[in-house]
Scaffold this motif. Structure first.
Motif, PDB file in Angstrom:
ATOM      1  N   THR A 199     -80.568 -74.142 102.038  1.00  0.00           N
ATOM      2  CA  THR A 199     -80.673 -73.339 103.253  1.00  0.00           C
ATOM      3  C   THR A 199     -82.067 -72.716 103.338  1.00  0.00           C
ATOM      4  OG1 THR A 199     -80.040 -71.116 102.488  1.00  0.00           O
ATOM      5  CG2 THR A 199     -78.260 -72.701 102.857  1.00  0.00           C
ATOM      6  N   THR A 200     -82.585 -72.661 104.547  1.00  0.00           N
ATOM      7  CA  THR A 200     -83.915 -72.091 104.755  1.00  0.00           C
ATOM      8  C   THR A 200     -84.086 -71.728 106.227  1.00  0.00           C
ATOM      9  OG1 THR A 200     -86.306 -72.488 104.492  1.00  0.00           O
ATOM     10  CG2 THR A 200     -84.963 -74.361 105.178  1.00  0.00           C
ATOM     11  N   HIS A 201     -85.044 -70.861 106.507  1.00  0.00           N
ATOM     12  CA  HIS A 201     -85.447 -70.671 107.898  1.00  0.00           C
ATOM     13  C   HIS A 201     -86.900 -71.110 108.098  1.00  0.00           C
ATOM     14  CE1 HIS A 201     -86.190 -66.626 105.994  1.00  0.00           C
ATOM     15  NE2 HIS A 201     -87.357 -66.782 106.598  1.00  0.00           N
ATOM     16  N   TYR A 202     -87.419 -71.868 107.106  1.00  0.00           N
ATOM     17  CA  TYR A 202     -88.770 -72.414 107.202  1.00  0.00           C
ATOM     18  C   TYR A 202     -88.701 -73.894 107.600  1.00  0.00           C
ATOM     19  CZ  TYR A 202     -90.157 -68.272 104.495  1.00  0.00           C
ATOM     20  OH  TYR A 202     -90.365 -66.997 104.049  1.00  0.00           O
ATOM     21  N   MET A 203     -89.182 -74.210 108.775  1.00  0.00           N
ATOM     22  CA  MET A 203     -89.151 -75.587 109.266  1.00  0.00           C
ATOM     23  C   MET A 203     -89.903 -76.533 108.341  1.00  0.00           C
ATOM     24  SD  MET A 203     -88.231 -77.794 111.593  1.00  0.00           S
ATOM     25  CE  MET A 203     -87.862 -76.931 113.145  1.00  0.00           C
ATOM     26  N   GLU A 204     -91.063 -76.105 107.826  1.00  0.00           N
ATOM     27  CA  GLU A 204     -91.863 -77.011 107.008  1.00  0.00           C
ATOM     28  C   GLU A 204     -91.153 -77.364 105.708  1.00  0.00           C
ATOM     29  OE1 GLU A 204     -93.453 -72.799 106.160  1.00  0.00           O
ATOM     30  OE2 GLU A 204     -92.576 -73.933 107.817  1.00  0.00           O
ATOM     31  N   GLU A 205     -90.370 -76.432 105.149  1.00  0.00           N
ATOM     32  CA  GLU A 205     -89.607 -76.739 103.943  1.00  0.00           C
ATOM     33  C   GLU A 205     -88.537 -77.779 104.235  1.00  0.00           C
ATOM     34  OE1 GLU A 205     -89.828 -72.531 101.457  1.00  0.00           O
ATOM     35  OE2 GLU A 205     -87.899 -73.413 101.976  1.00  0.00           O
ATOM     36  N   ALA A 206     -87.819 -77.586 105.313  1.00  0.00           N
ATOM     37  CA  ALA A 206     -86.760 -78.523 105.684  1.00  0.00           C
ATOM     38  C   ALA A 206     -87.336 -79.921 105.917  1.00  0.00           C
ATOM     39  CB  ALA A 206     -86.036 -78.027 106.935  1.00  0.00           C
ATOM     40  N   GLU A 207     -88.474 -79.998 106.579  1.00  0.00           N
ATOM     41  CA  GLU A 207     -89.095 -81.294 106.854  1.00  0.00           C
ATOM     42  C   GLU A 207     -89.553 -81.974 105.574  1.00  0.00           C
ATOM     43  OE1 GLU A 207     -90.860 -80.829 111.381  1.00  0.00           O
ATOM     44  OE2 GLU A 207     -92.145 -80.356 109.671  1.00  0.00           O
ATOM     45  N   ARG A 208     -90.058 -81.184 104.638  1.00  0.00           N
ATOM     46  CA  ARG A 208     -90.560 -81.765 103.390  1.00  0.00           C
ATOM     47  C   ARG A 208     -89.432 -82.250 102.483  1.00  0.00           C
ATOM     48  NH1 ARG A 208     -94.467 -78.835  98.800  1.00  0.00           N
ATOM     49  NH2 ARG A 208     -93.834 -80.191  97.062  1.00  0.00           N
ATOM     50  N   ASP A 211     -83.359 -84.930 103.550  1.00  0.00           N
ATOM     51  CA  ASP A 211     -83.076 -86.239 104.129  1.00  0.00           C
ATOM     52  C   ASP A 211     -82.410 -86.087 105.484  1.00  0.00           C
ATOM     53  OD1 ASP A 211     -83.800 -87.992 101.755  1.00  0.00           O
ATOM     54  OD2 ASP A 211     -82.335 -86.637 100.850  1.00  0.00           O
ATOM     55  N   ARG A 212     -81.551 -85.078 105.605  1.00  0.00           N
ATOM     56  CA  ARG A 212     -80.931 -84.739 106.885  1.00  0.00           C
ATOM     57  C   ARG A 212     -80.925 -83.227 107.045  1.00  0.00           C
ATOM     58  NH1 ARG A 212     -75.532 -85.928 107.357  1.00  0.00           N
ATOM     59  NH2 ARG A 212     -75.332 -86.162 105.098  1.00  0.00           N
ATOM     60  N   ILE A 213     -81.034 -82.790 108.290  1.00  0.00           N
ATOM     61  CA  ILE A 213     -81.138 -81.364 108.597  1.00  0.00           C
ATOM     62  C   ILE A 213     -80.129 -81.014 109.681  1.00  0.00           C
ATOM     63  CG2 ILE A 213     -82.627 -79.524 109.495  1.00  0.00           C
ATOM     64  CD1 ILE A 213     -85.028 -81.314 108.586  1.00  0.00           C
ATOM     65  N   ALA A 214     -79.410 -79.911 109.473  1.00  0.00           N
ATOM     66  CA  ALA A 214     -78.552 -79.353 110.519  1.00  0.00           C
ATOM     67  C   ALA A 214     -79.151 -78.026 110.963  1.00  0.00           C
ATOM     68  CB  ALA A 214     -77.130 -79.135 110.001  1.00  0.00           C
ATOM     69  N   ILE A 215     -79.375 -77.885 112.246  1.00  0.00           N
ATOM     70  CA  ILE A 215     -79.877 -76.626 112.793  1.00  0.00           C
ATOM     71  C   ILE A 215     -78.676 -75.742 113.118  1.00  0.00           C
ATOM     72  CG2 ILE A 215     -81.159 -75.542 114.672  1.00  0.00           C
ATOM     73  CD1 ILE A 215     -82.832 -78.086 114.840  1.00  0.00           C
ATOM     74  N   ALA A 223     -77.648 -78.996 116.248  1.00  0.00           N
ATOM     75  CA  ALA A 223     -78.220 -80.345 116.223  1.00  0.00           C
ATOM     76  C   ALA A 223     -78.276 -80.801 114.780  1.00  0.00           C
ATOM     77  CB  ALA A 223     -79.618 -80.357 116.830  1.00  0.00           C
ATOM     78  N   GLU A 224     -78.259 -82.112 114.585  1.00  0.00           N
ATOM     79  CA  GLU A 224     -78.337 -82.679 113.232  1.00  0.00           C
ATOM     80  C   GLU A 224     -79.132 -83.972 113.300  1.00  0.00           C
ATOM     81  OE1 GLU A 224     -75.215 -83.424 109.611  1.00  0.00           O
ATOM     82  OE2 GLU A 224     -74.843 -84.523 111.467  1.00  0.00           O
ATOM     83  N   GLY A 225     -79.975 -84.188 112.290  1.00  0.00           N
ATOM     84  CA  GLY A 225     -80.760 -85.408 112.278  1.00  0.00           C
ATOM     85  C   GLY A 225     -81.480 -85.570 110.973  1.00  0.00           C
ATOM     86  N   THR A 226     -82.294 -86.623 110.872  1.00  0.00           N
ATOM     87  CA  THR A 226     -83.017 -86.909 109.654  1.00  0.00           C
ATOM     88  C   THR A 226     -84.315 -86.119 109.602  1.00  0.00           C
ATOM     89  OG1 THR A 226     -84.100 -88.798 110.697  1.00  0.00           O
ATOM     90  CG2 THR A 226     -82.073 -89.230 109.480  1.00  0.00           C
ATOM     91  N   GLY A 227     -84.787 -85.834 108.367  1.00  0.00           N
ATOM     92  CA  GLY A 227     -86.094 -85.211 108.196  1.00  0.00           C
ATOM     93  C   GLY A 227     -87.183 -86.263 108.337  1.00  0.00           C
ATOM     94  N   ILE A 228     -88.396 -85.849 108.108  1.00  0.00           N
ATOM     95  CA  ILE A 228     -89.517 -86.777 108.259  1.00  0.00           C
ATOM     96  C   ILE A 228     -89.787 -87.577 106.988  1.00  0.00           C
ATOM     97  CG2 ILE A 228     -90.624 -85.323 109.988  1.00  0.00           C
ATOM     98  CD1 ILE A 228     -92.585 -84.405 107.836  1.00  0.00           C
ATOM     99  N   ASN A 229     -89.185 -87.142 105.848  1.00  0.00           N
ATOM    100  CA  ASN A 229     -89.449 -87.869 104.614  1.00  0.00           C
ATOM    101  C   ASN A 229     -88.552 -89.070 104.466  1.00  0.00           C
ATOM    102  OD1 ASN A 229     -87.281 -86.060 104.379  1.00  0.00           O
ATOM    103  ND2 ASN A 229     -87.480 -85.954 102.148  1.00  0.00           N
TER     104      ASN A 229
END
Length: 229
Positions: A199-208, A211-215, A223-229
């Motif tokens: 869990t985090t409120h930092y977007m850059e951490e979630a992106e790094r 594999d998948r992120i739920a907002i 919303a739910e989707g894949t990260g950039i990695n």
């Protein structure tokens, strides 16, 4: 497909239609997700969005009002003692003894987790290296920086080789160097097959990391989707 293949393909964690209310306020509203082995799943949202309540239910600390949680195929509730042994929970609050050294803290909590003897000593040394505190192992933790204490907090959750590691905003209030060290540790654990709920409120951490992120906002997955990695 072999039986082993079927086991590998089954989710480590499955959360279905989770709901939690306090009086008339719904703080978690119909949340569902799953996590596979080796996957890092992120819950991204502002403070008060419901992230900590979700992981508290997943870890069996508080009951859900409705919905279900399964860990490795077993139902998770606050009374599920055996299945809880597969979870490593790293809370926001530090859970360390300031007058003990880093090694003494790990040895103490390792005994609580059922480790002893040679296995305990080996796991303690391995975890100290993983969290980057091997050279500070014999120093009292009250002398540590905030970031070092956070890293030790994570190490305590790793001692018993959990199948699912739950990290609740582990980088809040830490310096950039310690933050990067924490993120690198999480990446290493996921690459070795551990399932991670982050869990985090930092977007850059979630992106790094993820594999998948739920907002999460207002207790719901928006919303739910894949990260950039």
């Amino acid at each position: 497909m072999t039986a082993a293949g079927q086991l590998q393909s089954a989710p480590i964690l499955g959360v279905s239609s989770l709901v939690k209310r306090y009086d008339t306020r719904t703080v978690v509203d119909d949340v569902s997700f799953h996590i596979e082995a080796g996957e890092t799943y992120g819950l991204l949202g502002p403070n008060g969005a419901g992230k900590t309540t979700i992981i508290s239910m997943v870890a069996g600390l508080i009951p859900a009002d409705s919905g279900s949680i399964e860990l490795m195929g077993a139902v998770m509730t606050p009374t599920s003692t055996r299945v809880k042994g597969h979870i490593g929970l790293v809370p926001q609050e530090l859970a360390i003894y300031p007058d003990l050294t880093a090694k003494e803290n790990l040895m103490f909590f390792g005994r609580l987790q059922g480790l002893k003897g040679k296995e305990l000593r080996q796991r303690t040394d391995l975890v100290l290296d993983l969290i980057g505190l091997g050279d500070r192992a014999r120093e009292q933790t009250k002398k540590f920086s905030g970031g070092m204490k956070r890293r030790l907090n994570i190490g305590i959750g790793l001692l018993h080789r959990p199948t699912l590691l739950i990290l609740d905003e582990p980088t809040v209030g830490v310096d950039p160097q310690s933050r990067n060290s924490i993120l690198e540790s999480v990446e290493t654990l996921a690459s070795e097959g551990m399932a991670v709920l982050y869990t985090t409120h930092y977007m850059e951490e979630a992106e790094r990391l993820c594999d998948r992120i739920a907002i999460i906002d207002q207790g719901r997955i928006q919303a739910e989707g894949t990260g950039i990695n």
